[in-house]
Design a protein around this motif. Structure first.
Motif, PDB file in Angstrom:
ATOM      1  N   VAL A  79       7.469   9.598  -9.980  1.00 13.43           N
ATOM      2  CA  VAL A  79       6.568  10.701  -9.638  1.00 13.43           C
ATOM      3  C   VAL A  79       7.217  12.011 -10.072  1.00 13.43           C
ATOM      4  CG1 VAL A  79       5.342  11.893  -7.785  1.00 13.43           C
ATOM      5  CG2 VAL A  79       5.658   9.413  -7.691  1.00 13.43           C
ATOM      6  N   TYR A  80       6.482  12.772 -10.839  1.00 13.99           N
ATOM      7  CA  TYR A  80       7.015  14.015 -11.380  1.00 13.99           C
ATOM      8  C   TYR A  80       6.706  15.186 -10.452  1.00 13.99           C
ATOM      9  CZ  TYR A  80       7.659  11.303 -15.614  1.00 13.99           C
ATOM     10  OH  TYR A  80       8.053  10.356 -16.506  1.00 13.99           O
ATOM     11  N   PHE A  81       7.514  16.246 -10.590  1.00  8.12           N
ATOM     12  CA  PHE A  81       7.279  17.440  -9.788  1.00  8.12           C
ATOM     13  C   PHE A  81       5.919  18.035 -10.141  1.00  8.12           C
ATOM     14  CE2 PHE A  81      12.017  17.422  -9.831  1.00  8.12           C
ATOM     15  CZ  PHE A  81      12.201  17.335  -8.462  1.00  8.12           C
ATOM     16  N   LEU A  82       5.329  18.690  -9.158  1.00 11.21           N
ATOM     17  CA  LEU A  82       4.048  19.341  -9.383  1.00 11.21           C
ATOM     18  C   LEU A  82       4.213  20.458 -10.410  1.00 11.21           C
ATOM     19  CD1 LEU A  82       1.060  19.763  -8.487  1.00 11.21           C
ATOM     20  CD2 LEU A  82       1.936  21.471  -6.882  1.00 11.21           C
ATOM     21  N   GLN A  83       3.362  20.451 -11.422  1.00 15.78           N
ATOM     22  CA  GLN A  83       3.347  21.524 -12.410  1.00 15.78           C
ATOM     23  C   GLN A  83       2.415  22.621 -11.898  1.00 15.78           C
ATOM     24  OE1 GLN A  83       2.705  19.987 -16.417  1.00 15.78           O
ATOM     25  NE2 GLN A  83       3.550  17.999 -15.801  1.00 15.78           N
ATOM     26  N   LEU A 117       0.833  -1.200   0.000  1.00 11.69           N
ATOM     27  CA  LEU A 117       0.000   0.000   0.000  1.00 11.69           C
ATOM     28  C   LEU A 117       0.868   1.251   0.000  1.00 11.69           C
ATOM     29  CD1 LEU A 117      -2.756   1.408   0.250  1.00 11.69           C
ATOM     30  CD2 LEU A 117      -2.588   1.111   2.727  1.00 11.69           C
ATOM     31  N   ALA A 118       1.904   1.265   0.809  1.00 12.00           N
ATOM     32  CA  ALA A 118       2.820   2.413   0.838  1.00 12.00           C
ATOM     33  C   ALA A 118       3.516   2.588  -0.508  1.00 12.00           C
ATOM     34  CB  ALA A 118       3.850   2.228   1.951  1.00 12.00           C
ATOM     35  N   PHE A 119       3.855   1.467  -1.150  1.00 10.51           N
ATOM     36  CA  PHE A 119       4.516   1.515  -2.454  1.00 10.51           C
ATOM     37  C   PHE A 119       3.603   2.123  -3.518  1.00 10.51           C
ATOM     38  CE2 PHE A 119       5.451  -0.659  -6.529  1.00 10.51           C
ATOM     39  CZ  PHE A 119       6.733  -0.177  -6.739  1.00 10.51           C
ATOM     40  N   PHE A 120       2.292   1.820  -3.432  1.00 10.50           N
ATOM     41  CA  PHE A 120       1.347   2.303  -4.433  1.00 10.50           C
ATOM     42  C   PHE A 120       0.818   3.705  -4.123  1.00 10.50           C
ATOM     43  CE2 PHE A 120       1.149  -2.181  -5.552  1.00 10.50           C
ATOM     44  CZ  PHE A 120       1.042  -2.125  -6.934  1.00 10.50           C
ATOM     45  N   SER A 121       1.113   4.234  -2.951  1.00  9.31           N
ATOM     46  CA  SER A 121       0.657   5.594  -2.604  1.00  9.31           C
ATOM     47  C   SER A 121       1.623   6.599  -3.208  1.00  9.31           C
ATOM     48  CB  SER A 121       0.573   5.749  -1.082  1.00  9.31           C
ATOM     49  OG  SER A 121      -0.396   4.877  -0.538  1.00  9.31           O
ATOM     50  N   LEU A 122       1.521   6.782  -4.508  1.00 14.50           N
ATOM     51  CA  LEU A 122       2.473   7.604  -5.244  1.00 14.50           C
ATOM     52  C   LEU A 122       2.164   9.093  -5.160  1.00 14.50           C
ATOM     53  CD1 LEU A 122       2.703   5.443  -8.494  1.00 14.50           C
ATOM     54  CD2 LEU A 122       4.288   5.456  -6.565  1.00 14.50           C
ATOM     55  N   SER A 123       0.892   9.422  -5.054  1.00 13.60           N
ATOM     56  CA  SER A 123       0.483  10.819  -5.137  1.00 13.60           C
ATOM     57  C   SER A 123       0.639  11.526  -3.795  1.00 13.60           C
ATOM     58  CB  SER A 123      -0.970  10.906  -5.611  1.00 13.60           C
ATOM     59  OG  SER A 123      -1.332  12.243  -5.864  1.00 13.60           O
ATOM     60  N   ASP A 124       0.652  12.841  -3.845  1.00 17.50           N
ATOM     61  CA  ASP A 124       0.541  13.653  -2.638  1.00 17.50           C
ATOM     62  C   ASP A 124      -0.690  14.543  -2.797  1.00 17.50           C
ATOM     63  OD1 ASP A 124       1.286  15.850  -4.277  1.00 17.50           O
ATOM     64  OD2 ASP A 124       3.392  15.498  -3.852  1.00 17.50           O
ATOM     65  N   PHE A 125      -1.014  15.287  -1.733  1.00 16.75           N
ATOM     66  CA  PHE A 125      -2.247  16.070  -1.771  1.00 16.75           C
ATOM     67  C   PHE A 125      -2.192  17.167  -2.837  1.00 16.75           C
ATOM     68  CE2 PHE A 125      -5.212  19.345  -0.177  1.00 16.75           C
ATOM     69  CZ  PHE A 125      -6.364  18.577  -0.147  1.00 16.75           C
ATOM     70  N   SER A 126      -1.015  17.730  -3.078  1.00 20.64           N
ATOM     71  CA  SER A 126      -0.886  18.785  -4.089  1.00 20.64           C
ATOM     72  C   SER A 126      -1.223  18.259  -5.477  1.00 20.64           C
ATOM     73  CB  SER A 126       0.534  19.361  -4.073  1.00 20.64           C
ATOM     74  OG  SER A 126       0.835  19.929  -2.822  1.00 20.64           O
ATOM     75  N   HIS A 127      -0.739  17.059  -5.799  1.00 22.22           N
ATOM     76  CA  HIS A 127      -1.059  16.458  -7.092  1.00 22.22           C
ATOM     77  C   HIS A 127      -2.540  16.128  -7.197  1.00 22.22           C
ATOM     78  CE1 HIS A 127       3.310  15.903  -7.623  1.00 22.22           C
ATOM     79  NE2 HIS A 127       3.042  15.663  -8.905  1.00 22.22           N
ATOM     80  N   SER A 128      -3.068  15.473  -6.180  1.00 24.69           N
ATOM     81  CA  SER A 128      -4.442  14.989  -6.275  1.00 24.69           C
ATOM     82  C   SER A 128      -5.455  16.135  -6.279  1.00 24.69           C
ATOM     83  CB  SER A 128      -4.748  14.011  -5.140  1.00 24.69           C
ATOM     84  OG  SER A 128      -4.508  14.608  -3.877  1.00 24.69           O
ATOM     85  N   SER A 142      -4.985  18.940  -7.512  1.00 22.26           N
ATOM     86  CA  SER A 142      -4.822  19.591  -8.814  1.00 22.26           C
ATOM     87  C   SER A 142      -5.267  18.697  -9.961  1.00 22.26           C
ATOM     88  CB  SER A 142      -3.354  19.992  -9.021  1.00 22.26           C
ATOM     89  OG  SER A 142      -2.907  20.838  -7.998  1.00 22.26           O
ATOM     90  N   LEU A 143      -5.814  17.550  -9.631  1.00 25.89           N
ATOM     91  CA  LEU A 143      -6.236  16.561 -10.635  1.00 25.89           C
ATOM     92  C   LEU A 143      -5.080  16.243 -11.587  1.00 25.89           C
ATOM     93  CD1 LEU A 143      -8.688  14.866 -11.321  1.00 25.89           C
ATOM     94  CD2 LEU A 143      -9.486  16.640 -12.851  1.00 25.89           C
ATOM     95  N   LEU A 144      -3.910  16.088 -11.007  1.00 25.48           N
ATOM     96  CA  LEU A 144      -2.691  15.787 -11.757  1.00 25.48           C
ATOM     97  C   LEU A 144      -2.197  14.404 -11.353  1.00 25.48           C
ATOM     98  CD1 LEU A 144      -0.316  16.559 -13.594  1.00 25.48           C
ATOM     99  CD2 LEU A 144       0.726  17.734 -11.629  1.00 25.48           C
ATOM    100  N   HIS A 145      -2.251  13.469 -12.281  1.00 24.99           N
ATOM    101  CA  HIS A 145      -1.789  12.115 -11.991  1.00 24.99           C
ATOM    102  C   HIS A 145      -0.295  12.137 -11.690  1.00 24.99           C
ATOM    103  CE1 HIS A 145      -0.946   7.835 -12.435  1.00 24.99           C
ATOM    104  NE2 HIS A 145      -2.246   7.610 -12.408  1.00 24.99           N
ATOM    105  N   PRO A 146       0.152  11.426 -10.654  1.00 28.70           N
ATOM    106  CA  PRO A 146       1.578  11.491 -10.270  1.00 28.70           C
ATOM    107  C   PRO A 146       2.522  10.985 -11.354  1.00 28.70           C
ATOM    108  CG  PRO A 146       0.438   9.741  -9.071  1.00 28.70           C
ATOM    109  CD  PRO A 146      -0.613  10.564  -9.733  1.00 28.70           C
ATOM    110  N   ASN A 147       2.044  10.143 -12.278  1.00 20.73           N
ATOM    111  CA  ASN A 147       2.899   9.615 -13.343  1.00 20.73           C
ATOM    112  C   ASN A 147       2.822  10.434 -14.628  1.00 20.73           C
ATOM    113  OD1 ASN A 147       1.975   6.331 -12.231  1.00 20.73           O
ATOM    114  ND2 ASN A 147       3.813   7.460 -11.712  1.00 20.73           N
ATOM    115  N   TRP A 148       2.103  11.529 -14.610  1.00 23.51           N
ATOM    116  CA  TRP A 148       1.999  12.373 -15.809  1.00 23.51           C
ATOM    117  C   TRP A 148       3.327  13.123 -16.014  1.00 23.51           C
ATOM    118  CZ3 TRP A 148      -1.419  13.271 -19.691  1.00 23.51           C
ATOM    119  CH2 TRP A 148      -1.268  14.451 -20.425  1.00 23.51           C
ATOM    120  N   PRO A 149       3.867  13.150 -17.269  1.00 26.61           N
ATOM    121  CA  PRO A 149       3.223  12.749 -18.516  1.00 26.61           C
ATOM    122  C   PRO A 149       3.716  11.436 -19.116  1.00 26.61           C
ATOM    123  CG  PRO A 149       5.002  14.257 -18.992  1.00 26.61           C
ATOM    124  CD  PRO A 149       5.024  14.035 -17.508  1.00 26.61           C
TER     125      PRO A 149
END
Length: 684
Positions: free
Chosen positions: A293-297, A266-277, A279-286
C-alpha cells in the motif's frame, strides 16, 4: 440576426465537442500505445497466455481440464465461456496475441468509454470512468472479467435509471428487454459487478419512491417492471452456470480454500483506507504489487473536492428537479462506495465485518475495493458538473470585468487544464507502465519447451516448482499443476520437504505427473523475496529439486530444468493388491468417461487421477455411487462385484449445464424476437 447567432453558437459547440474528442482520443492512444504492438502478448497478472493448439483442445467452459487436478468452476464459468469460445473461434484465423486484444482490451476501451459517455453525456466523465486508478489497476492486473463487467456498468445503470424515471415511455417492453440483455452480458463477465449495479438500481428506485411521492402500489408495480423483470431476464440468460450453481449450492469451498474467505482473509484484503478510497486512488497504485500500500498522493484529494462541488452550487444551479435528484443520489453513492471500499479498516470497520458475516452474498466482496465502482460512477457524473459550474462562474466574472473572452474559450481552457491535471495524476501509467500495459515477448526457451511438451497426445501432467510460469505450455492433455497448490504451501522449505519425501514420487506417479519443471522466471514474478526477484531463491529451488532421488533429469533449456517422473500411471487405472493394472477407458468428454474392467475382483480399487470432488459420480448399471478420496487428493472407487465390470464416470453438473444452455438460447431468441416485433409495431 438571432438565427445567425444561434447557428454560430451551434457551430461553436460542435467545434468544442470535436476539440475535446481529439484531445481525449490522443490521451487514450498514448496511455494504451503499447497495446498496438500486435506481435507481443499482454499476458500479465491474472491474464494467461494460451498456445494455439492448447486453445483448440478446450471443450467445457465450466471445467478447467487444463489446470491442476481438474477444476470445476461454475461461479465464473460465464467468463470461461467467453474466453474459451472466443479464443477457439479466432484460433483458426489469428494468433493469440491478436485474439486477446480483439476479445478483451480493445472492447474494454471502446465499451467503457462509450457507455460512460452515454451515462454522463460528457467526454470528461467518460475519461474519468474509463481511466481512473481503480480500473487501470484491474486492467493492469489482467482481471479481464471484472474489467469488462465494469465497462458495461454505465450502460446497465443508465438503462435502469431511464426505466425508473419513466423516460422514453414509448417502447417500454423493448427497453426492459434490452436492460435484461445488457445485465445478462455483465453477469456473464462478473456476477459481483452485476450485483453492485443491481444494488444501484434498487437504491435509486427506493430513493425515487421517497422523492416522487407516488403511492406504494404504483411504486411496487414499477419496481416489479423495472427491476425484477430485467433481472430475471439477465439471470435466465445465464442459466448454463446459474442453474447448476443454484441446484447444487456451489460455494467458496468448491472454488478454493474456505479459509481464504474467513474474517482473517477479509482483514488481509482490506488494503485501502478512507483517504485513498474517497480520492479514487487504488491502494496498489502505481506498481500494482498486491499487499504493498502506497502513501496517499495529496494531489488526488482534489478529486473529492471537485466531485462534491455541485452540492455547493446546488440551489443556484440551472439543473432541473430530476437532475438535482441524481446529483444528491450519486453524491451519497460516491460516499458509500468510498466507505465500503476500505473494508474493515477504520473508521467503523466493524460495519463491513457485520455485513460480510450476516448479509447473504456479501462474501463475494472479500476484496472491498470493488465498491470503488460506486465512487467511479459518482465522480464520472459529478466532476463534469463541477467543471461546468466553474466555467459558468468564470465566464460571469469575466463578463463583469467586460472582457471579450467567450464561454467557449473558457470551456476549452477548463477542459485542457483538467486534462493536464488528470495526466499528472496518471503520470506513472505513462512513465513506467506495468502489467498488461507493458507488453512482452515469449523467450525462445519457452517456445522450445512448448514444442517438446506438445509432442504426443497421451494424457499426463506437469508439476511446476514452485508455480507455473505464465509462458509454460499447458493443454487439455497436459494440464499444468503448481507445486504450491499441490502441496498447499508457499514456503520454499516446506515445499521442498514435501517434494523430497520418499512417498512423493509414488504420489506424482499416481497423479499422472510426467514432468517436473523448475521454470526460468523471465518476468521476475515467481522467485521473489520482499517482492523483488531473488537469484538466490531461484538457485535454491534448482539445487533442491536436482537432489531429489527418483526424478530423472531430461534436459535444460536455457535456465529451465526439465525432470521426468518414471513409470507414470494412466489417467484411470486399477489397483489389485496394491499393484497397478491397466484398464480399458475412453474419454467421451471432460465430464464423461467409460471404463471397462475384465475379470474384476471385489477387492479391486479403480483410481481416477482427478481431484476428489462431490460433483463426480460413478455409474454402474442403473445405480450411482460416490467416489472416495484416494491419497487425500485423487478419486477412487471400489468394485461392487467380481467379473466383467463396466463403469461410467460422470460429472453430475454436465446435464444441468446443457439444459441451462438450451434455456439461455431459447430466452435469448425470444427476447430478440420481442425486440424485432415491438420495433416493427412502432414503425407501423
Amino acid at each position: 440576426m438571432t438565427q445567425a447567432i444561434e447557428k454560430e453558437h451551434r457551430g461553436e459547440m460542435k467545434r468544442g465537442a470535436w476539440f475535446q474528442r481529439m484531445f481525449i482520443i490522443s490521451f487514450l492512444l498514448v496511455l494504451f500505445h503499447q497495446s498496438f504492438y500486435l506481435s507481443k502478448t499482454l499476458s500479465a497478472g491474472d491474464w494467461p497466455y494460451f498456445y494455439l493448439d492448447a486453445i483448440r483442445s478446450f471443450s467445457l467452459p465450466y471445467y478447467q481440464e487444463y489446470w491442476g487436478l481438474g477444476q470445476t468452476r461454475l461461479l465464473f464459468s460465464g467468463l470461461e465461456t467467453y474466453v474459451q469460445s472466443g479464443a477457439q473461434l479466432l484460433s483458426h484465423v489469428v494468433s493469440w496475441e491478436v485474439s486477446e486484444r480483439l476479445l478483451w482490451l480493445f472492447p474494454f476501451i471502446v465499451i467503457s468509454f462509450l457507455s460512460a459517455h452515454r451515462l454522463t453525456r460528457s467526454s470528461i466523465g467518460a475519461l474519468i470512468y474509463s481511466t481512473n486508478t481503480y480500473i487501470l489497476m484491474l486492467v493492469s492486473g489482467g482481471q479481464m472479467g471484472i474489467s469488462m463487467a465494469y465497462a458495461l456498468a454505465p450502460f446497465v445503470v443508465l438503462s435502469w435509471l431511464r426505466l425508473i424515471d419513466g423516460e422514453e415511455q414509448r417502447g417500454q417492453s423493448r427497453n426492459i428487454a434490452m436492460t435484461g440483455i445488457v445485465l445478462g452480458v455483465q453477469l456473464l463477465f462478473d456476477p459481483r459487478i452485476a450485483f453492485l449495479t443491481t444494488v444501484i438500481a434498487c437504491s435509486y428506485l427506493l430513493y425515487s419512491f421517497f422523492t416522487a411521492k407516488t403511492s406504494l402500489v404504483a411504486s411496487l408495480i414499477r419496481g416489479l417492471r423495472t427491476i425484477v423483470v430485467p433481472g430475471a431476464i439477465g439471470l435466465i440468460l445465464n442459466s448454463f452456470w446459474f442453474l447448476p450453481l443454484l441446484l447444487f449450492r456451489v460455494g467458496p469451498s468448491d472454488h478454493g480454500d474456505p479459509a481464504s474467505f474467513s474474517g482473517d482473509a477479509l482483514a488481509f484484503f482490506s488494503l485501502s483506507d478512507f483517504s485513498h478510497s474517497i480520492s479514487l486512488l487504488h491502494p496498489n497504485w502505481p506498481e500494482n504489487l498486491f499487499g504493498k500500500v502506497y502513501f496517499l498522493q495529496p494531489e488526488f484529494l482534489v478529486l473529492p473536492l471537485l466531485a462534491f462541488l455541485p452540492l455547493v452550487f446546488f440551489q443556484n444551479s440551472k439543473l432541473d428537479t430530476n437532475e438535482k435528484h441524481r446529483v444528491i443520489f450519486f453524491s451519497v453513492l460516491g460516499l458509500l462506495g468510498a466507505f465500503l471500499a476500505k473494508g474493515v479498516s477504520d473508521p467503523f470497520g466493524s460495519i463491513y465485518r457485520f455485513l460480510y458475516d450476516v448479509v447473504p452474498g456479501f462474501i463475494m466482496f472479500r476484496d472491498p475495493t470493488k465498491f470503488l465502482l460506486f465512487t467511479s460512477l459518482s465522480y464520472a457524473i459529478l466532476l463534469p458538473l463541477s467543471l461546468r459550474f466553474i466555467t459558468e462562474r468564470a465566464t460571469a466574472e469575466l463578463r463583469r470585468l467586460k472582457t471579450n473572452i467567450t464561454i467557449h474559450f473558457v470551456q476549452r481552457l477548463v477542459f485542457v487544464v483538467f486534462l493536464l491535471f488528470w495526466a499528472v495524476l496518471l503520470r506513472n501509467a505513462f512513465i513506467n507502465p506495468v502489467g498488461v500495459f507493458k507488453t512482452r515477448s515469449i523467450t525462445e526457451s519457452y517456445k522450445i519447451l512448448a514444442d517438446l511438451l506438445s509432442e504426443g497426445d497421451s494424457f499426463s501432467r506437469v508439476l511446476w516448482v514452485p508455480t507455473h510460469q505464465r509462458f509454460g505450455y499447458f493443454s487439455a492433455n497436459l494440464p499444468a499443476l503448481s507445486a504450491s497448490e499441490f502441496f498447499q504451501t508457499s514456503s520454499p522449505a516446506a515445499m521442498m520437504q514435501a517434494l523430497s519425501d520418499p512417498d512423493t514420487i509414488s504420489l506424482l506417479q499416481e497423479s499422472a505427473v510426467k514432468y517436473v519443471i523448475v521454470p526460468e522466471d523471465t518476468e521476475g514474478e515467481i522467485f521473489l523475496s520482499d517482492r523483488k526477484y531473488s537469484p538466490e531463491l531461484f538457485s535454491y529451488y534448482k539445487e533442491q529439486v536436482a537432489s531429489i532421488e527418483g526424478l530423472q533429469k531430461r534436459l535444460t533449456i536455457g535456465q529451465i530444468d526439465v525432470y521426468e517422473v518414471p513409470d507414470v500411471r494412466e489417467h484411470i487405472y486399477l489397483l489389485r493388491n496394491g499393484i497397478p493394472v491397466t484398464v480399458n477407458w475412453q474419454k467421451k468428454s471432460p465430464s464423461h468417461y467409460f471404463v471397462s474392467i475384465p475379470d474384476g475382483k471385489r477387492a479391486d480399487v479403480v483410481v481416477f487421477s482427478e481431484g476428489f470432488s462431490r460433483f463426480w459420480k460413478v455409474k454402474h448399471g442403473n445405480e450411482y455411487f460416490a467416489f472416495t478420496p484416494y491419497r487425500g487428493k485423487l478419486s477412487s472407487f471400489g468394485l461392487p462385484k467380481d467379473g466383467d465390470v463396466k463403469l461410467e464416470f460422470e460429472q453430475i453438473l454436465s446435464p444441468f449445464v446443457q439444459i441451462g444452455f438450451i434455456v439461455s438460447g431459447v430466452i435469448l431468441l425470444s427476447v430478440f424476437l420481442l425486440l424485432v416485433f415491438t420495433r416493427r409495431k412502432e414503425m407501423i
